[in-house]
Design an enzyme around this catalytic site. Structure first.
Site, PDB file in Angstrom:
ATOM      1  N   ARG A  59      -4.129  67.918  23.275  1.00  0.00           N
ATOM      2  CA  ARG A  59      -5.219  68.164  24.709  1.00  0.00           C
ATOM      3  C   ARG A  59      -5.389  66.259  25.072  1.00  0.00           C
ATOM      4  O   ARG A  59      -6.171  66.393  26.289  1.00  0.00           O
ATOM      5  CB  ARG A  59      -6.608  68.087  23.910  1.00  0.00           C
ATOM      6  CG  ARG A  59      -6.895  69.777  23.550  1.00  0.00           C
ATOM      7  CD  ARG A  59      -7.810  70.227  22.891  1.00  0.00           C
ATOM      8  NE  ARG A  59      -7.188  70.779  21.522  1.00  0.00           N
ATOM      9  CZ  ARG A  59      -7.480  70.608  20.331  1.00  0.00           C
ATOM     10  NH1 ARG A  59      -8.232  70.663  19.986  1.00  0.00           N
ATOM     11  NH2 ARG A  59      -6.906  71.344  19.684  1.00  0.00           N
ATOM     12  N   GLU A  96      -2.130  68.847   5.371  1.00  0.00           N
ATOM     13  CA  GLU A  96      -3.032  69.083   4.517  1.00  0.00           C
ATOM     14  C   GLU A  96      -1.662  69.858   3.594  1.00  0.00           C
ATOM     15  O   GLU A  96      -2.145  69.589   1.943  1.00  0.00           O
ATOM     16  CB  GLU A  96      -4.062  70.126   4.411  1.00  0.00           C
ATOM     17  CG  GLU A  96      -5.182  70.659   3.243  1.00  0.00           C
ATOM     18  CD  GLU A  96      -6.028  71.602   4.139  1.00  0.00           C
ATOM     19  OE1 GLU A  96      -5.759  72.450   5.546  1.00  0.00           O
ATOM     20  OE2 GLU A  96      -6.659  72.189   4.045  1.00  0.00           O
TER      21      GLU A  96
HETATM   22  P1  AMP Z   1      -5.997  64.503  12.272  1.00  0.00           P
HETATM   23  O1  AMP Z   1      -4.920  64.538  12.307  1.00  0.00           O
HETATM   24  O2  AMP Z   1      -6.890  65.098  11.011  1.00  0.00           O
HETATM   25  O3  AMP Z   1      -6.936  63.619  12.628  1.00  0.00           O
HETATM   26  O4  AMP Z   1      -6.572  66.006  13.130  1.00  0.00           O
HETATM   27  C1  AMP Z   1      -6.665  65.442  14.698  1.00  0.00           C
HETATM   28  C2  AMP Z   1      -5.537  66.182  15.893  1.00  0.00           C
HETATM   29  O5  AMP Z   1      -6.459  68.026  15.389  1.00  0.00           O
HETATM   30  C3  AMP Z   1      -6.308  66.081  17.085  1.00  0.00           C
HETATM   31  O6  AMP Z   1      -5.412  66.175  17.866  1.00  0.00           O
HETATM   32  C4  AMP Z   1      -7.276  67.430  17.174  1.00  0.00           C
HETATM   33  O7  AMP Z   1      -7.300  68.350  18.247  1.00  0.00           O
HETATM   34  C5  AMP Z   1      -7.208  68.777  15.692  1.00  0.00           C
HETATM   35  N1  AMP Z   1      -8.035  69.023  15.152  1.00  0.00           N
HETATM   36  C6  AMP Z   1      -8.728  68.425  13.819  1.00  0.00           C
HETATM   37  N2  AMP Z   1      -9.934  69.319  13.421  1.00  0.00           N
HETATM   38  C7  AMP Z   1     -10.300  70.059  14.468  1.00  0.00           C
HETATM   39  C8  AMP Z   1     -11.105  70.772  15.028  1.00  0.00           C
HETATM   40  N3  AMP Z   1     -12.647  70.898  13.811  1.00  0.00           N
HETATM   41  N4  AMP Z   1     -11.314  71.253  16.296  1.00  0.00           N
HETATM   42  C9  AMP Z   1     -10.180  70.926  17.102  1.00  0.00           C
HETATM   43  N5  AMP Z   1      -9.228  70.011  16.585  1.00  0.00           N
HETATM   44  C10 AMP Z   1      -8.684  69.705  15.711  1.00  0.00           C
END
Ligand code: AMP
Length: 176
Positions: A59, A96
């Site tokens: 996105r 995770e």
């Molecule tokens: P992180 O690496 O944990 O910060 O995860 C961020 C990535 O995961 C981004 O590219 C988001 O598009 C996706 N993502 C994580 N959690 C969500 C959520 N609750 N809703 C939509 N996209 C998420």
């Protein structure tokens, strides 16, 4: 006009139980919502020289492409392992369970270039941190990371700020 946060759709238990998926397609399909989002994601960086936008798969490509066009600068994709066709630099990050890796083309960023990182949402910050490390490995300067959504309980903003990165998010949601 409704605010940006109001135009984001929440889908409970997607893609797995317990996750509240923040769906930005409802924001992007709204012409004024999309424009306002792009404007607000760059506004705090007005007056800062930016040479490239890095968008994080997937996105971040939609937003990053629009932002790069608006600023009349180049766009660089950071993709998951194995998707980019040319030689890449790779940065592993923790999931995770286990690890994954993000990649960028080796000739995408030149030393000293000022780079803005863009994605839709920051959760744990692992993905954005990998992008920051890839830019710094090229001797690029990360001027900031710009997101539509922050999930503050997951600590991603702090993680990036601890790396000395300026973080912008247009709205916050509670929980995961
Ligand atoms: P992180 O690496 O944990 O910060 O995860 C961020 C990535 O995961 C981004 O590219 C988001 O598009 C996706 N993502 C994580 N959690 C969500 C959520 N609750 N809703 C939509 N996209 C998420």
């Amino acid at each position: 006009m409704q605010g940006i946060k109001d135009k984001i759709r929440t889908i409970p238990d997607y893609p797995k139980p317990g996750i509240m998926f923040r769906d930005i397609t409802t924001l992007l399909q709204d012409a004024r919502g999309f424009r306002k989002t792009v404007d607000e994601m760059v506004q705090p960086f007005a007056g800062t020289r930016i040479d490239k936008v890095v968008g994080i798969e997937a996105r971040g490509f939609i937003l990053g492409g629009a932002i790069a066009h608006q600023l009349s600068i180049g766009f660089v994709p950071v993709r998951k392992r194995g998707k980019l066709p040319y030689k890449t630099l790779q940065q592993e990050y923790q999931l995770e369970y286990g690890t994954d890796a993000m990649e960028v083309h080796i000739d995408a960023i030149q030393p000293g270039e000022n780079v803005l990182v863009v994605d839709d949402l920051i959760a744990t910050g692992g993905t954005a941190e990998a992008a920051v490390k890839l830019i710094r490995a090229h001797k690029g300067v990360v001027v900031g990371c710009s997101f539509i959504i922050d999930l503050p309980e997951l600590g991603g903003r702090k993680r990036l700020e601890d790396l000395g990165v300026k973080v912008l998010a247009l709205c916050e949601f509670e929980g995961h």
